[in-house]
Scaffold this motif. Structure first.
Motif, PDB file in Angstrom:
ATOM      1  N   PRO A  38     -20.881 101.888   3.156  1.00  0.00           N
ATOM      2  CA  PRO A  38     -20.169 103.170   3.132  1.00  0.00           C
ATOM      3  C   PRO A  38     -21.081 104.367   2.878  1.00  0.00           C
ATOM      4  CG  PRO A  38     -18.903 101.501   1.975  1.00  0.00           C
ATOM      5  CD  PRO A  38     -20.244 100.886   2.272  1.00  0.00           C
ATOM      6  N   TYR A  39     -22.158 104.157   2.125  1.00  0.00           N
ATOM      7  CA  TYR A  39     -23.116 105.252   1.908  1.00  0.00           C
ATOM      8  C   TYR A  39     -23.707 105.712   3.230  1.00  0.00           C
ATOM      9  CZ  TYR A  39     -27.675 107.392   1.033  1.00  0.00           C
ATOM     10  OH  TYR A  39     -28.756 108.226   1.061  1.00  0.00           O
ATOM     11  N   SER A  42     -21.303 107.650   5.165  1.00  0.00           N
ATOM     12  CA  SER A  42     -21.052 108.982   4.600  1.00  0.00           C
ATOM     13  C   SER A  42     -22.076 110.011   5.043  1.00  0.00           C
ATOM     14  CB  SER A  42     -21.022 108.914   3.068  1.00  0.00           C
ATOM     15  OG  SER A  42     -22.332 108.743   2.531  1.00  0.00           O
ATOM     16  N   GLN A 434     -26.845 113.240  -4.533  1.00  0.00           N
ATOM     17  CA  GLN A 434     -25.409 113.455  -4.297  1.00  0.00           C
ATOM     18  C   GLN A 434     -24.844 114.548  -5.189  1.00  0.00           C
ATOM     19  OE1 GLN A 434     -24.154 109.354  -4.871  1.00  0.00           O
ATOM     20  NE2 GLN A 434     -23.842 109.063  -2.678  1.00  0.00           N
ATOM     21  N   THR A 445     -26.487 115.605   5.481  1.00  0.00           N
ATOM     22  CA  THR A 445     -25.063 115.432   5.796  1.00  0.00           C
ATOM     23  C   THR A 445     -24.478 116.712   6.389  1.00  0.00           C
ATOM     24  OG1 THR A 445     -24.463 115.974   3.502  1.00  0.00           O
ATOM     25  CG2 THR A 445     -24.737 113.660   4.036  1.00  0.00           C
TER      26      THR A 445
END
Length: 527
Positions: A38-39, A42, A434, A445
């Motif tokens: 999932p990281y 993301s 993060q 991101t």
């Protein structure tokens, strides 16, 4: 008709040994990757490239494959791989695997059969076995990439078997003989095995070196080959290799949904582009770009070469600044805070260039090269040639706290990591990035989200040309159409952007409106 997904995809490279350790043995594995998948999703990337996890004695950390169609117990099971594939697809991620067709492990069953067979046998014809002029002299003067001769005696103590076998890398990695059609048939089945399981693409290791010159003649020079085999033309870029990729392209195109092939073709842009003609591989890494330093004219020059190659052969460039084989860009670009700033700018820049891009794990954290203690180094290139790639392969830091090797291991009381982590590693941890809105991770991101938005709005499209130039103050510019360009300030002072520019994302705050700080990059809309 829309362009194929890979043409503008951003792929995240996972080096499984160093990504996440799920069972606590100190080596990353599929269980760890499953937990951390999932990281990766993301980040906003389109897929994952996994370096080898197939059965291997691990002499060259998995690039010495003993079984191409299974999973090494060190990393898990084939069932876990299927789970990984299913979860990745459910998260919108494609999976790209490494295939290593130039060489295998000396423990591969077919090579073991060859060793047990006599000179001239069909078993030995699968590899390069040859006699030297005398028992003490190899068949030719070719050098290994890892240092020393590219030949080893089969049975050094034998009075009857005086043959040698070829290995462009370590003696534990014998080269396949691609002039034998049975080798091509064998690898066609390897491709089918993984495509049938649902793998989306394959990265072809040392894609240009499968064929060696007929007759295996001496090379003109005898220096150790350290530049991707280019200093010995007899072991790379032989014309016959293109027939392999024509066959593989036909096989790949027979699958639905569409699969793709990307080649590690460490050649000059025009040579490498020939491997991406319409009936060969879909992509090849832009190696002329990967190894660049921090110089605007060099970037522009290589950019123009790659654009010329695209115009001639059709495939868009595939950009990268890091991988598991080269020094981390933050160190390569000068080290210290300035190197980190440049690496951050370089990463933003490649994400804005026309074509696809690859991010190496930890690049989104601005990781620097680690000076691994000599006693802890395991790279066979270090042992034979004095060059270590271990510094770019140190396990990722996930947490600030040092417990469980900064979160690399996911279980209590883990073993020590296979490569030691620096004491400062926690400061670069994922959780630190993060929580920091100005971190490199947050920049990546944001850039990937903006890349999608601009693509949806038609500002970016994979067919855009890249028009490169260098302005005053070493301001590098790559224009994509009339509305968008990437700018990188590569000089020592702030650089002025062209009039009518609106910065939509930058790697560092602007010096003032219309100016970029040195060692920073920006995506710019023109109005």
């Amino acid at each position: 008709m829309s362009d194929p997904w890979w043409q503008s995809a951003v792929i995240y490279q996972v080096y499984p040994r160093s990504f996440a350790d799920g069972d606590g043995d100190g080596v990353g594995d599929l269980a760890g990757l499953l937990s951390r998948l999932p990281y990766i999703a993301s980040l906003g990337v389109d897929g994952i490239w996994l370096t080898p996890f197939q059965p291997s004695p691990q002499v060259d950390q998995g690039y010495d494959v003993s079984d191409y169609c299974d999973v090494d117990p060190l990393f898990g099971t084939l069932q876990q791989f299927d789970q990984l594939l299913d979860l990745a697809h459910s998260l919108g991620l494609r999976i790209v695997l490494d295939v290593v067709p130039n060489h295998c492990s000396s423990e591969h069953p077919l090579f073991q059969q060859a060793l047990r067979s006599s000179p001239g046998s069909s078993e030995r014809a699968m590899f390069h076995f040859a006699d030297g002029p005398d028992p003490a002299t190899p068949p030719n003067n070719w050098q290994s990439v890892f240092g020393g001769s590219a030949w080893s005696r089969v049975n050094p103590g034998s009075d009857s078997d005086h043959q040698w076998y070829l290995h462009l890398f370590s003696p534990a990695q014998p080269d396949w003989n691609w002039r034998n059609p049975l080798v091509g048939d064998y690898f066609a089945e390897v491709l089918r095995f993984w495509f049938d399981r649902g793998v989306d693409g394959l990265r072809i290791d040392v894609a240009h070196a499968l064929f060696k010159a007929e007759g295996l003649p001496d090379a003109a020079t005898t220096g150790t080959v350290v530049d991707g085999l280019r200093s010995n033309p007899l072991v790379s870029d032989q014309e016959e290799v293109h027939e392999v990729y024509r066959r593989w392209r036909t096989l790949t195109d027979s699958y639905t949904p569409e699969r793709f092939l990307v080649g590690e073709v460490n050649l000059d842009p025009q040579q490498a582009a020939r491997y991406t003609r319409s009936d060969e591989m879909h992509q090849a890494f832009a190696f002329a770009f990967v190894r660049l330093g921090w110089d605007a004219n060099e970037w522009a020059g290589v950019g123009r070469e790659l654009e010329a190659a695209r115009l001639e052969h059709g495939a868009s460039p595939t950009w990268a600044l890091e991988n598991h084989d080269i020094v981390r860009s933050a160190t390569r670009f000068g080290g210290g805070s300035r190197g980190v700033a440049r690496a951050r700018a370089g990463l933003l820049a490649i994400l804005g260039l026309p074509g696809g891009a690859y991010i190496y794990q930890g690049q989104e954290l601005g990781l620097t090269e680690v000076d691994v203690p000599v006693a802890a180094r395991v790279d066979p290139m270090w042992e034979r040639g004095g060059v270590s790639r271990d510094g770019a392969r140190v396990p990722l830091p996930w947490t600030v706290a040092p417990e469980k090797s900064h979160g690399f291991s996911l279980v209590d009381a883990p073993s020590s990591p296979w490569l030691p982590l620096p004491s400062s590693w926690g400061a670069s941890a994922v959780e630190v990035h993060q929580e920091d809105e100005h971190s490199t991770l947050r920049l990546v991101t944001a850039a990937l989200e903006l890349r999608r938005q601009l693509g949806f709005k038609g500002v970016l499209n994979s067919g855009d040309a890249g028009v490169w130039r260098v302005g005053n103050g070493d301001l590098l510019i790559c224009e994509r159409g009339s509305e968008f360009f990437v700018a990188v300030a590569m000089g020592d002072a702030p650089a002025r952007l062209p009039p009518g520019s609106t910065v939509v994302i930058a790697s560092a705050p602007q010096a003032e409106d219309g100016w970029l700080e040195p060692d920073s990059a920006a995506w710019v809309l023109r109005h």
